[in-house]
Design a protein around this motif. Structure first.
Motif, PDB file in Angstrom:
ATOM      1  N   ILE A 190     -10.833   6.005  12.563  1.00 24.68           N
ATOM      2  CA  ILE A 190      -9.870   5.440  12.721  1.00 24.68           C
ATOM      3  C   ILE A 190      -9.766   5.394  11.284  1.00 24.68           C
ATOM      4  CG2 ILE A 190      -8.132   3.716  13.202  1.00 24.68           C
ATOM      5  CD1 ILE A 190      -9.358   4.678  15.483  1.00 24.68           C
ATOM      6  N   LEU A 228      -4.900  -3.914   6.878  1.00 22.13           N
ATOM      7  CA  LEU A 228      -5.637  -3.934   7.982  1.00 22.13           C
ATOM      8  C   LEU A 228      -6.219  -4.895   9.112  1.00 22.13           C
ATOM      9  CD1 LEU A 228      -8.873  -3.080   5.475  1.00 22.13           C
ATOM     10  CD2 LEU A 228      -7.954  -1.726   7.499  1.00 22.13           C
ATOM     11  N   PRO A 230      -9.177   9.581   3.670  1.00 26.74           N
ATOM     12  CA  PRO A 230      -8.796   8.176   4.948  1.00 26.74           C
ATOM     13  C   PRO A 230      -8.802   6.713   4.061  1.00 26.74           C
ATOM     14  CG  PRO A 230     -10.364   9.800   5.677  1.00 26.74           C
ATOM     15  CD  PRO A 230      -9.792  10.125   4.030  1.00 26.74           C
ATOM     16  N   ASN A 231      -8.737   5.691   4.217  1.00 28.51           N
ATOM     17  CA  ASN A 231      -8.621   4.357   4.662  1.00 28.51           C
ATOM     18  C   ASN A 231      -9.006   4.383   2.870  1.00 28.51           C
ATOM     19  OD1 ASN A 231      -9.032   2.973   7.094  1.00 28.51           O
ATOM     20  ND2 ASN A 231     -10.885   5.020   7.407  1.00 28.51           N
ATOM     21  N   SER A 232      -7.806   4.745   1.684  1.00 27.30           N
ATOM     22  CA  SER A 232      -7.693   4.516   0.370  1.00 27.30           C
ATOM     23  C   SER A 232      -6.466   3.347   0.509  1.00 27.30           C
ATOM     24  CB  SER A 232      -7.991   5.775   0.465  1.00 27.30           C
ATOM     25  OG  SER A 232      -6.718   6.411   0.156  1.00 27.30           O
ATOM     26  N   CYS A 282       0.321  -1.032   0.308  1.00 27.19           N
ATOM     27  CA  CYS A 282       0.227   0.119   0.099  1.00 27.19           C
ATOM     28  C   CYS A 282       0.930   1.432   0.120  1.00 27.19           C
ATOM     29  CB  CYS A 282      -1.061   0.091   1.245  1.00 27.19           C
ATOM     30  SG  CYS A 282      -2.112  -1.360   1.114  1.00 27.19           S
ATOM     31  N   ALA A 297     -12.705  -1.479   2.458  1.00 26.26           N
ATOM     32  CA  ALA A 297     -11.890  -1.251   3.561  1.00 26.26           C
ATOM     33  C   ALA A 297     -13.078  -1.201   4.424  1.00 26.26           C
ATOM     34  CB  ALA A 297     -11.190  -0.454   2.961  1.00 26.26           C
ATOM     35  N   LEU A 298     -14.164  -0.583   4.280  1.00 25.49           N
ATOM     36  CA  LEU A 298     -15.458  -0.199   5.055  1.00 25.49           C
ATOM     37  C   LEU A 298     -16.308  -1.183   5.433  1.00 25.49           C
ATOM     38  CD1 LEU A 298     -15.007   3.463   4.155  1.00 25.49           C
ATOM     39  CD2 LEU A 298     -14.104   2.369   6.190  1.00 25.49           C
ATOM     40  N   SER A 341      -4.453  -0.531  -3.549  1.00 25.53           N
ATOM     41  CA  SER A 341      -4.486  -0.844  -2.554  1.00 25.53           C
ATOM     42  C   SER A 341      -6.313  -1.464  -2.899  1.00 25.53           C
ATOM     43  CB  SER A 341      -4.628   0.088  -1.655  1.00 25.53           C
ATOM     44  OG  SER A 341      -3.314   0.302  -1.167  1.00 25.53           O
ATOM     45  N   LEU A 342      -7.366  -1.784  -1.920  1.00 20.87           N
ATOM     46  CA  LEU A 342      -8.352  -1.885  -1.507  1.00 20.87           C
ATOM     47  C   LEU A 342      -9.672  -0.280  -1.500  1.00 20.87           C
ATOM     48  CD1 LEU A 342      -9.432  -4.223   1.994  1.00 20.87           C
ATOM     49  CD2 LEU A 342      -9.248  -4.940  -0.332  1.00 20.87           C
ATOM     50  N   THR A 396      -5.150   0.763   2.161  1.00 19.28           N
ATOM     51  CA  THR A 396      -5.606  -0.164   3.000  1.00 19.28           C
ATOM     52  C   THR A 396      -5.805  -1.413   1.947  1.00 19.28           C
ATOM     53  OG1 THR A 396      -7.677  -0.736   3.456  1.00 19.28           O
ATOM     54  CG2 THR A 396      -6.237   0.871   4.540  1.00 19.28           C
ATOM     55  N   CYS A 397      -4.693  -2.846   2.867  1.00 18.10           N
ATOM     56  CA  CYS A 397      -5.790  -4.343   2.307  1.00 18.10           C
ATOM     57  C   CYS A 397      -5.307  -5.051   3.284  1.00 18.10           C
ATOM     58  CB  CYS A 397      -3.554  -4.102   1.762  1.00 18.10           C
ATOM     59  SG  CYS A 397      -2.321  -4.396   2.188  1.00 18.10           S
ATOM     60  N   ASN A 402     -18.045   9.809   6.669  1.00 19.93           N
ATOM     61  CA  ASN A 402     -16.601  10.438   6.558  1.00 19.93           C
ATOM     62  C   ASN A 402     -15.335  10.121   6.212  1.00 19.93           C
ATOM     63  OD1 ASN A 402     -17.965  12.788   6.548  1.00 19.93           O
ATOM     64  ND2 ASN A 402     -17.133  13.170   8.058  1.00 19.93           N
ATOM     65  N   ASP A 403     -15.193   8.342   5.151  1.00 19.17           N
ATOM     66  CA  ASP A 403     -14.181   7.455   5.109  1.00 19.17           C
ATOM     67  C   ASP A 403     -14.258   6.704   5.726  1.00 19.17           C
ATOM     68  OD1 ASP A 403     -15.450   7.204   2.230  1.00 19.17           O
ATOM     69  OD2 ASP A 403     -13.825   9.433   2.046  1.00 19.17           O
ATOM     70  N   LEU A 404     -14.146   7.137   7.274  1.00 21.70           N
ATOM     71  CA  LEU A 404     -13.110   6.941   8.977  1.00 21.70           C
ATOM     72  C   LEU A 404     -14.814   5.581   9.135  1.00 21.70           C
ATOM     73  CD1 LEU A 404     -12.813  10.194  10.079  1.00 21.70           C
ATOM     74  CD2 LEU A 404     -10.972   8.403   9.377  1.00 21.70           C
ATOM     75  N   ILE A 405     -13.747   4.366   9.657  1.00 22.08           N
ATOM     76  CA  ILE A 405     -14.378   3.443  10.895  1.00 22.08           C
ATOM     77  C   ILE A 405     -14.211   4.465  12.468  1.00 22.08           C
ATOM     78  CG2 ILE A 405     -13.735   1.460  11.973  1.00 22.08           C
ATOM     79  CD1 ILE A 405     -12.637   0.818   9.605  1.00 22.08           C
ATOM     80  N   VAL A 430     -11.876   2.312  -1.013  1.00 22.83           N
ATOM     81  CA  VAL A 430     -12.314   2.452   0.656  1.00 22.83           C
ATOM     82  C   VAL A 430     -13.660   1.691   0.455  1.00 22.83           C
ATOM     83  CG1 VAL A 430     -13.055   4.163   2.026  1.00 22.83           C
ATOM     84  CG2 VAL A 430     -11.041   4.506  -0.092  1.00 22.83           C
TER      85      VAL A 430
END
Ligand SMILES: [Zn+2]
Lengths: 489, 90
Positions: free
Chosen positions: A153, A44, A35-37, A27, B71-72, B65-66, A39-40, B80-83, B68
């Motif tokens: 997070i 994770l 955010p969270n773009s 990544c 991933a979520l 990467s995955l 990740t794999c 807002n793309d946050l967990i 978004v």
């Protein structure tokens, strides 16, 4: 009589390593981003995934170790550090426990790394070396943002390469801590290891601080201060904490081993947790990761890209440009200053004159804070041109100061200022002779005095000549010309 | 080694019955360690890994990467793309 206390400080500095990809997966390693773009399944912490270390992060950690004089381990390994926190979904962080990549080493505190109002203190010139315990490589955790009733997070930062640089408890004041961090920041930036921007969290610092009565050897109970996000914040937090601990002890109290945070607006530390809830990390070797050997290429590759270190640069400046040890030391101790100087001399400007202008005029104009150089209207091209004018005796040093002051205000080039102010110094022999002859012809009295042995009469004639030339005559040369003409039969 | 303590560290909620069962089981595992500890291991290097393989590394290259959304997708709450999770404090 009240007891005086002295602080004992050790710092743990986390530095994000600048790589294209994360530490154990492919990544992207990027600050910011959606955010969270990035990740794999690996970063994770999904079950069953296999981490594979990024060789570049290892190389850069070794390079940092080499720049700081560490011993590089021949063989080392990764361990799991277990803890539960939402920023680490595996419930362990991959780190290094008993076999770090780098051991020992030290950071020399350069004069200009100290806060500017303390640069004149003896300690700033003492070339004190703060010893390092170790540098190890680990993965960073996710970034959490706290809201009113929930926390969010972002795993983009999770699993990015991070090194932890641990110092010995050698730091004896908040100012030394400031200089240590400044120096460390410059070194990792200089080596291209990290951008080390504290506001972006690329360099983070935890402080361990205790106090003890002056003159005693035994360490007091230490307190950890966490989450400091600026170098000046570290200095202020330490100053506050030293005072707090000293006051508690002098009032007959005792210090608890605890972790404290720093409230910058309030200017005070506050309790985060006490030792009772200290973590039990249960470190053990990560079975997914094979040990590393540094002697099979990693070490030599890191060695090959070592940048010039400040003390090596100092010697080169003395040898190549004939700088005195003061100028050489000033210019080499700071990367921004060294780069500025090299830019000046690259255009063929005389090194000594450039060094002189930079170390004196320019540094004074930024209050000895080299990080402000970029904001100054005086650029390397200005200094180079001014140095050339001085070297060629087009202007004298007094005029040089005038030109500098004008550059600082207007940012104009020195040659233009000299032209505008009609400052060009007359050094041409025939022009000087013409002026001298005119003065001799117009002042028979002093001329007769001089010729009858009153040597002091020359000064009056010289003054006349300077006046006649509107101050442009080269003072030394006009004196010599007058003397030569007066002595001529 | 106290099973209750280990369970607390691992965030596992055990009943009194389970604690007793696992305490016995953990006891026999630890007895096995005692057997190893009783051997004469002078001159034997501690090893974290049994096979002599080093530097299983990767080049510093970016892999996709995955998305978004993926991933979520397991997150019970997001914004807002946050967990999102219950508020945490250190
Ligand atoms: Zn990843």
């Amino acid at each position: 009589m009240s007891t005086a206390y002295e602080p004992v400080i050790g710092l743990e500095v986390h530095v994000q390593i600048k790589t294209a990809s994360k530490m154990f997966c492919g990544c992207k390693n990027e600050y910011g981003g959606t955010p969270n773009s990035h990740t794999c399944p690996v970063c994770l912490g999904m079950p069953g995934v296999l981490p594979v270390p990024n060789e570049e992060a290892i190389r850069r950690t070794i390079q940092t170790g080499l720049m700081l004089g560490c011993d590089i381990a021949q063989i080392c390994k990764f361990d799991r550090k277990s803890y539960f926190y939402p920023d680490m979904p595996k419930n362990y962080q991959i780190s290094q426990y008993d076999q770090p990549l780098c051991n020992g080493g030290g950071v020399m505190l350069g004069k200009f790394a100290f806060p500017k109002e303390t640069q004149k203190d003896d300690i700033a010139s003492s070339k004190k070396v703060v010893r390092l315990t170790r540098i190890h490589l680990e993965e960073d955790v996710a970034k959490s943002t706290h809201f009113e009733t929930s926390s969010g997070i972002d795993f983009n930062r999770a699993g990015t390469p991070l090194m932890e640089i641990v110092s010995e408890a050698d730091i004896a004041s908040p100012e030394e801590a400031f200089a240590y961090l400044k120096t460390l920041q410059q070194i990792v930036q200089q080596g291209g290891i990290s951008d080390a921007d504290m506001e972006k969290g690329q360099l983070r610092c935890d402080c361990n601080v205790s106090v003890r009565p002056v003159g005693t050897q035994k360490f007091g109970t230490k307190v950890e201060i966490k989450n400091l996000n600026s170098i000046s914040g570290v200095r202020r937090a330490l100053a506050y904490e030293i005072q707090r601990q000293s006051r508690v002890l002098s009032e007959g109290g005792s210090i608890r081993q605890e972790t404290r945070g720093w409230d910058d607006p309030a200017g005070e530390t506050f309790i985060l947790r006490t030792k009772e809830d200290a973590h039990d990390y249960r470190y053990f070797p990560d079975p997914d990761l094979m040990p590393m050997r540094t002697d099979s290429g990693l070490l030599s590759e890191a060695q090959a890209r070592l940048p010039e270190l400040p003390h090596q640069r100092e010697v080169r400046y003395m040898n190549d440009y004939g700088l005195g040890d003061y100028d050489a030391n000033v210019l080499s101790s700071d990367l921004a200053l060294a780069a500025f100087f090299e830019e000046c001399v690259q255009s063929g400007a005389p090194g000594k004159a450039c060094a002189n202008l930079i170390a004196n005029e320019l540094m004074a104009s930024v209050s000895s804070d080299a990080s402000k150089l970029a904001e100054s209207p005086v650029k390397a091209a200005h200094i180079a041109e001014l140095a050339k004018l001085l070297e060629a005796q087009k202007i004298n040093s007094k005029q040089g100061k005038e030109v500098f002051a004008e550059m600082l205000v207007s940012g104009k080039m020195p040659a233009a200022i000299v032209e505008e102010k009609g400052m060009s110094q007359i050094s041409d022999t025939s022009a000087l002779e013409a002026i001298a002859q005119q003065v001799i012809d117009a002042n028979p009295g002093p001329v007769a005095d001089y010729r009858s042995g009153k040597v002091a009469a020359l000064n009056s004639l010289k003054g006349q000549a300077m006046k006649l030339s509107k101050g442009k005559a080269n003072p030394q040369l006009i004196g010599e010309t007058l003397e030569r003409l007066l002595k001529a039969p | 080694m106290n099973v209750e303590y280990v369970a607390k560290l691992a965030r596992i909620d055990l009943s009194a019955q389970e604690i007793e069962t696992y305490q016995n089981q953990l006891g026999s595992v630890l007895e096995h360690m005692d057997a190893i500890a009783s051997l004469n291991l002078d001159g034997i290097e501690p090893t974290a890994h049994a096979s002599p393989v080093f530097n299983v590394l990767r080049k510093d290259e970016i892999k996709p990467s995955l998305p978004v959304e993926d991933a979520l997708s397991n997150a019970p709450k997001k914004a807002n793309d946050l967990i999102l999770m219950p508020k945490i404090v250190e």
